[in-house]
Enzyme design. Structure first.
Site, PDB file in Angstrom:
ATOM      1  N   GLY A   1      -3.690  -7.288  -6.651  1.00  0.00           N
ATOM      2  CA  GLY A   1      -4.562  -7.607  -5.521  1.00  0.00           C
ATOM      3  C   GLY A   1      -6.026  -7.329  -5.804  1.00  0.00           C
ATOM      4  O   GLY A   1      -6.369  -6.606  -6.745  1.00  0.00           O
TER       5      GLY A   1
ATOM      6  N   LYS B   1       1.876 -11.748  -8.913  1.00  0.00           N
ATOM      7  CA  LYS B   1       3.263 -11.382  -9.198  1.00  0.00           C
ATOM      8  C   LYS B   1       3.776 -11.926 -10.526  1.00  0.00           C
ATOM      9  O   LYS B   1       4.962 -12.183 -10.686  1.00  0.00           O
ATOM     10  CB  LYS B   1       4.174 -11.862  -8.064  1.00  0.00           C
ATOM     11  CG  LYS B   1       4.008 -11.054  -6.773  1.00  0.00           C
ATOM     12  CD  LYS B   1       4.544 -11.863  -5.598  1.00  0.00           C
ATOM     13  CE  LYS B   1       3.742 -11.590  -4.338  1.00  0.00           C
ATOM     14  NZ  LYS B   1       3.821 -12.700  -3.399  1.00  0.00           N
TER      15      LYS B   1
ATOM     16  N   GLY C   1      -2.703  -2.275 -11.159  1.00  0.00           N
ATOM     17  CA  GLY C   1      -1.970  -1.208 -10.485  1.00  0.00           C
ATOM     18  C   GLY C   1      -0.582  -1.038 -11.077  1.00  0.00           C
ATOM     19  O   GLY C   1      -0.335  -1.394 -12.236  1.00  0.00           O
TER      20      GLY C   1
ATOM     21  N   THR D   1       1.242  -4.282 -12.644  1.00  0.00           N
ATOM     22  CA  THR D   1       0.526  -4.788 -13.814  1.00  0.00           C
ATOM     23  C   THR D   1       0.632  -3.812 -14.980  1.00  0.00           C
ATOM     24  O   THR D   1       0.809  -4.222 -16.134  1.00  0.00           O
ATOM     25  CB  THR D   1      -0.960  -5.013 -13.437  1.00  0.00           C
ATOM     26  OG1 THR D   1      -1.020  -5.822 -12.253  1.00  0.00           O
ATOM     27  CG2 THR D   1      -1.710  -5.707 -14.560  1.00  0.00           C
TER      28      THR D   1
ATOM     29  N   ILE E   1      -6.460   0.074  -4.501  1.00  0.00           N
ATOM     30  CA  ILE E   1      -7.072   0.476  -3.234  1.00  0.00           C
ATOM     31  C   ILE E   1      -6.401   1.740  -2.702  1.00  0.00           C
ATOM     32  O   ILE E   1      -7.057   2.630  -2.184  1.00  0.00           O
ATOM     33  CB  ILE E   1      -6.849  -0.656  -2.205  1.00  0.00           C
ATOM     34  CG1 ILE E   1      -7.585  -1.915  -2.614  1.00  0.00           C
ATOM     35  CG2 ILE E   1      -7.245  -0.224  -0.825  1.00  0.00           C
ATOM     36  CD1 ILE E   1      -9.052  -1.839  -2.472  1.00  0.00           C
ATOM     37  N   ASP E   2      -5.078   1.780  -2.825  1.00  0.00           N
ATOM     38  CA  ASP E   2      -4.270   2.811  -2.163  1.00  0.00           C
ATOM     39  C   ASP E   2      -4.364   4.186  -2.810  1.00  0.00           C
ATOM     40  O   ASP E   2      -3.943   5.178  -2.222  1.00  0.00           O
ATOM     41  CB  ASP E   2      -2.790   2.403  -2.172  1.00  0.00           C
ATOM     42  CG  ASP E   2      -2.517   1.191  -1.307  1.00  0.00           C
ATOM     43  OD1 ASP E   2      -3.433   0.749  -0.587  1.00  0.00           O
ATOM     44  OD2 ASP E   2      -1.396   0.675  -1.359  1.00  0.00           O
TER      45      ASP E   2
ATOM     46  N   GLU F   1      -0.282   1.217   6.917  1.00  0.00           N
ATOM     47  CA  GLU F   1       0.661   0.120   7.161  1.00  0.00           C
ATOM     48  C   GLU F   1       2.106   0.542   6.881  1.00  0.00           C
ATOM     49  O   GLU F   1       3.046   0.013   7.460  1.00  0.00           O
ATOM     50  CB  GLU F   1       0.301  -1.108   6.326  1.00  0.00           C
ATOM     51  CG  GLU F   1       0.266  -0.830   4.835  1.00  0.00           C
ATOM     52  CD  GLU F   1      -0.054  -2.074   3.994  1.00  0.00           C
ATOM     53  OE1 GLU F   1       0.223  -3.189   4.427  1.00  0.00           O
ATOM     54  OE2 GLU F   1      -0.590  -1.889   2.876  1.00  0.00           O
TER      55      GLU F   1
ATOM     56  N   HIS G   1      -7.594  -7.616   4.884  1.00  0.00           N
ATOM     57  CA  HIS G   1      -8.303  -7.951   3.653  1.00  0.00           C
ATOM     58  C   HIS G   1      -9.737  -7.470   3.636  1.00  0.00           C
ATOM     59  O   HIS G   1     -10.356  -7.446   2.569  1.00  0.00           O
ATOM     60  CB  HIS G   1      -8.226  -9.452   3.420  1.00  0.00           C
ATOM     61  CG  HIS G   1      -6.872  -9.866   2.972  1.00  0.00           C
ATOM     62  ND1 HIS G   1      -6.488  -9.768   1.666  1.00  0.00           N
ATOM     63  CD2 HIS G   1      -5.807 -10.312   3.654  1.00  0.00           C
ATOM     64  CE1 HIS G   1      -5.240 -10.175   1.561  1.00  0.00           C
ATOM     65  NE2 HIS G   1      -4.792 -10.506   2.752  1.00  0.00           N
TER      66      HIS G   1
ATOM     67  N   ARG H   1     -10.635  -4.836   0.973  1.00  0.00           N
ATOM     68  CA  ARG H   1     -10.509  -4.995  -0.478  1.00  0.00           C
ATOM     69  C   ARG H   1     -11.548  -5.896  -1.112  1.00  0.00           C
ATOM     70  O   ARG H   1     -11.445  -6.183  -2.316  1.00  0.00           O
ATOM     71  CB  ARG H   1      -9.123  -5.438  -0.930  1.00  0.00           C
ATOM     72  CG  ARG H   1      -8.250  -6.180  -0.012  1.00  0.00           C
ATOM     73  CD  ARG H   1      -6.897  -6.538  -0.632  1.00  0.00           C
ATOM     74  NE  ARG H   1      -6.568  -5.898  -1.859  1.00  0.00           N
ATOM     75  CZ  ARG H   1      -5.418  -5.266  -2.111  1.00  0.00           C
ATOM     76  NH1 ARG H   1      -4.481  -5.237  -1.189  1.00  0.00           N
ATOM     77  NH2 ARG H   1      -5.200  -4.719  -3.255  1.00  0.00           N
TER      78      ARG H   1
END
Lengths: 365, 365, 365, 365
Positions: B15, B78, B118, B121, B142-143, B238, B289, B292
């Site tokens: 992402g 993906k 991440g 990947t 991001i997380d 989330e 979004h 990000r």
């Protein structure tokens, strides 16, 4: 000059809107410094007027408010004293309680009521004016759809936030070759979508005033692909509609027994486009409440200050039953009777839509 | 010093994440200026490696990228070459095509592959390393939930944006006495909710690591009311879950035949609280979004630059099969074998949760 | 646990710094909610302690302060009670009035004094500790040059602002092929220039720790020109010095009889470079007070909250005479005796300078 | 519709100004998409026209420019081809080289020249129009002082930045009880100081149009002190003047043999006030180049797009020798003959000054 004005009252009604506090500040400062009026503020909009719930406003109370979002007087969304929900004999009934409000104004010695709000709040203001209350209106709406004024405060902060959101979505759309949709406010008028769409370099803008043909959106996406742009940014007003029929309001099936309304036009559009544009992902972001809060932008701080001072001038000139407004660059006023019922919409053949089209933006019409 | 390295390749996967371009820039500058390596970048992550689709990266290509969100190499979400979807004899099948990638690297004379991504990947990066490819990983999410590193780039930009959103929601919550919920990213780890919740002065923070009891949220709302605060700000990851059972994933019933997934935990929470807190409105905003993309924040620009330079140093030192990381204030590295499968989560009894609790924030546990 | 602590006092000293209010808020909330301490705040730093001028701090007082710049307790820059300026017999004399302060603390029943400040303010804190006062220090400085801690609050807001300024200067430098200099704070330590220079893509960074050779700056400018970059961005700490000799402090010749100090190193550098680089204009901007005010950034809000809570924990653990600090990612503490006299500087061969050099940034050394 | 227009050229002149790139983008898109014109851009303003130094502009060249500060065509500040500095026989002489420019336009087949600039740049545009060149002007100035138009692009970005600077100075002024001065641009017109002063809640605004009496500033500071406000924010245009006599331009005495001009009115004011207001510190910040670069604000993005499209419409309508402008909310045009020599200033008795005074702001008149 109006004689015998000694005390004025303020109230704020309707949804949150950057600039409310700046108007409260400007009215208070201007009233005290120039005319020596006493100033009070009713809390929670008309509900405070009904309950005689108010605070005194002086120079210290309003210090520092020019930039602060929200309203120190609080607001309420749906309190119409001409059709008010009260408990009577253990039952909930609707009745006209406007006389209580008029009585409260008299009791406190309030000579003039300044009402800061949008369509609903100002309709009541007009109705109080018809009852003989000396009323001045100040136009407030994120959506910029009030009649008689070129612009309402709050609108410029909203388009700033929507434009910044579009800037953010751009990098992701480009990197992932996505179709990104931003749903912005605007139930009946598309001003936020139109102006943020131009400023934020959207390729498609969907407005309530111009029903869309989904095939035209797909055509735009394909045309961009042929020109080497594998992403597309779409901005859509919450009140937008397709050419063929209504939007079925989406509902969520949650494990809550009573599902809440959720999906709007932006998510519908995403679902529909995912089926029509096979090779790319579509994502929708609903800007929601982010566009009505926070620090007030420069333009709205100045406009709110002008409106606040102008409202006090109208009192001094005895022009009651009217609303301050902006015509071109000039602060002016119009009667509340003219304002109500004459909401604005984007002109589909007006300059801004034309400009947008000439720079290649599609309205899918 | 590693001998015989002449050419390196970069790819970005997963992402969008602010700082990707800053890493690409730092790697390219550092490789060319200090070691004279040739640098190429595969487009669309592993898909470009499979298709041998790449661009040359030189100093001019990466000029101005330190602040720009997104990735000039594009990304794909993906694409796993060890289980890749291909067409064969008119049918879609899954197969391991990693040998094609290895062949492409050889054909182009690429000595080392730098993979920026991440968990997913980097899992492929480890698998290529196991096949003998010289690989260096750079942690991106991001997380902030990747193992072996204290922090990943992109995380600080995300909490900046979430914090600004909370600032905006505050004015509306206060003015309208509302309960405002902000849903932020974090499927398995609640770092974004935790840090933005502290910085943005939330009263309740709901994390995946600490299942919540809705009655504790209601208690907090009531406690605040008793203390004179009629509004409450809640930030929720989330991936958060109630103590009792799973979240039924909400679906929309639209007029589209194939409804898309929509309502997450934030909207569920809003629906549930509206039933339990009768006298106030509850509103949920899903940041999505917006967290990000866009301009990369100062901290992430510096961190990405450190990571990019450190990746090139690892090449020079021959430390292949490893990932750059940050330990305290020091840039370091760990083997990809250690990284994968060791994702981080918020420690429910760690310092930040403790700090938050001591300043009165509830985790509804 | 420390027994018999009932009341604590706070004061803030030295220059403005984003995060002061966030520390005051965290101390107050944490002290009241977890230990039931009473909290007061002296106004104007040590001057308030001398004059026994204070306010009570409760949960309402500190509500909303996490993001607000400045200090609700006010500050004063140079009030050292161990060498204080007082009027005596019509004359101004310097004397040690620290006993008055100790007396005031006793009179009000203050058990512990939390001092939030930089080098000067904390030196007095140590001196009060030596006199037997129970003191806890919290490190504050824009410049990040305090010893014993990896980072001070305020620093990250400062580099955010400096980086944004560099972003702005970039467009003008590029469009006009100019050499643009930004002078940032840092009298003895160049951390702001170093980190904002990396984040803001400066080509030259000039620090107090690395005396500069102006010819090396000219070389860098010429090298960039050969590579097609006709502009150059330079960031310089206010305390930077040339290799050969001192900076003669510039003075203005105004029509005021008593000229004020004005031109610093940035303007000197501009004047010198204009003579050496004939074909391009050189412009200097002094960021000045803009880097110490306004909304506190996310990182500083979190850090200040951690420091404030940790200060109260130190009280509870009886660790008086110490200062909270950050070591890597961990909040810790050190004795004030160790802190004072051990200021930090940028390490000219440390990681960040090395990283910067490897991406092509010149330090003109 | 104008026949036979096939090719148009653009140039940008004068100081940097947010929105230049947005105009270039809108002209290029609109010209190509709607009329099929070929578009070129001369580099470095008129200098490029003289040297026949240009680039082709197509849709790809201008992609992404709506938000980007600066100008991709570069600019030059003082190149007047009617009085141009050239080398002749080894000597530097001034001569009219405008015929060379006209010849270059013919040689390249340029039918119309669009000139984007301020007073100086547009004066040359008028002079080329007098020579028979088909010219369209687009008004650009941070200062907003061009005649015939209500507003120029760049102005709103400048007041946004100045207002944010005032917000930052507020926290420091309040915390330290200081008098803080912000010097903003505006050599002949005080629009930036006036609008940012209202939006940024300054207590004193000093404009070129209203010479100031320093005693009136001191009175305002004293009045505020009596009301409990121990700080004062002053915003001053660079071109402001005291009532009694001129500002002696400050010079720096540096160790450079050739001292540069440095101290302007802001620093003089600080020096003078420090002598008159004994009990408080006075600090001046000069905003300088920070107010002309960086990301273009929403309002300026829209305005620049409207101007760019309108310029192409004027070509299509054959209205040469004119400048696009904004009258109220309407895009319109005026002849360059009318524009030049009719610069605007703030009206000392106009609405905005009056509004400011009514909210308590002093102009020290």
């Amino acid at each position: 000059m109006t004689k015998d004005i000694k005390k004025i009252a303020l109230l704020t009604g309707g949804g949150d809107c950057p600039g409310l506090n700046a108007v409260i500040r400007a009215v208070t400062k201007s009233a005290i410094l120039n005319y020596g009026y006493e100033v009070i503020g009713y809390k929670f909009g008309y509900r405070g007027l009904y309950n005689n719930d108010f605070i005194k406003l002086d120079l210290a109370t309003v210090s520092g408010l020019v930039s602060k979002g929200g309203t120190i007087l609080y607001s309420s969304n749906k309190d119409n004293l001409f059709d008010y929900t009260v408990e009577e004999d253990g039952k909930t009934v609707k009745k006209d309680v406007s006389d209580v409000a008029v009585e409260n104004l008299k009791k406190e010695g309030v000579d003039v009521l300044i009402v800061i709000g949008g369509d609903g709040t100002l309709t009541s203001a007009r109705d109080f004016s018809r009852k003989g209350v000396k009323v001045i209106g100040v136009p407030k709406t994120i959506d910029n759809d009030l009649g008689s004024t070129d612009i309402t405060f709050g609108f410029n902060t909203a388009i700033d936030i929507a434009t910044e959101a579009l800037d953010r979505l751009h990098t992701t759309a480009e990197s992932h070759h996505r179709i990104m949709i931003l749903e912005v406010m605007g139930r009946n008028a598309g001003f936020i979508a139109l102006e943020s769409g131009i400023a934020g370099s959207a390729s498609v803008i969907i407005l309530p005033e111009i029903p869309y043909d989904i095939n035209k959106i797909v055509q735009k996406i394909e045309e961009r692909k042929r020109n080497g742009y594998l992403f597309t940014i779409i901005v859509v007003s919450e009140g937008a509609k397709p050419k063929d029929g209504e939007v079925v309001v989406a509902k969520i099936v949650s494990d809550s027994p009573d599902p809440i309304r959720l999906g709007g036009i932006g998510n519908k559009l995403a679902a529909d486009l995912e089926k029509l544009v096979k090779d790319r992902e579509v994502r929708c972001t609903v800007l929601g409440h982010l566009q009505r809060g926070g620090t007030t932008c420069t333009v709205d701080r100045i406009l709110s200050t002008r409106y606040g001072v102008a409202a006090v001038e109208l009192i001094n000139e005895g022009k009651f039953g009217s609303m301050v407004c902006l015509k071109g660059n000039e602060v002016s006023y119009d009667s509340l009777e003219n304002v109500i019922g004459n909401n604005k919409q984007v002109d589909p053949s007006g300059e801004l839509v034309t400009i947008a089209k000439k720079t290649g933006i599609s309205f899918a019409d």
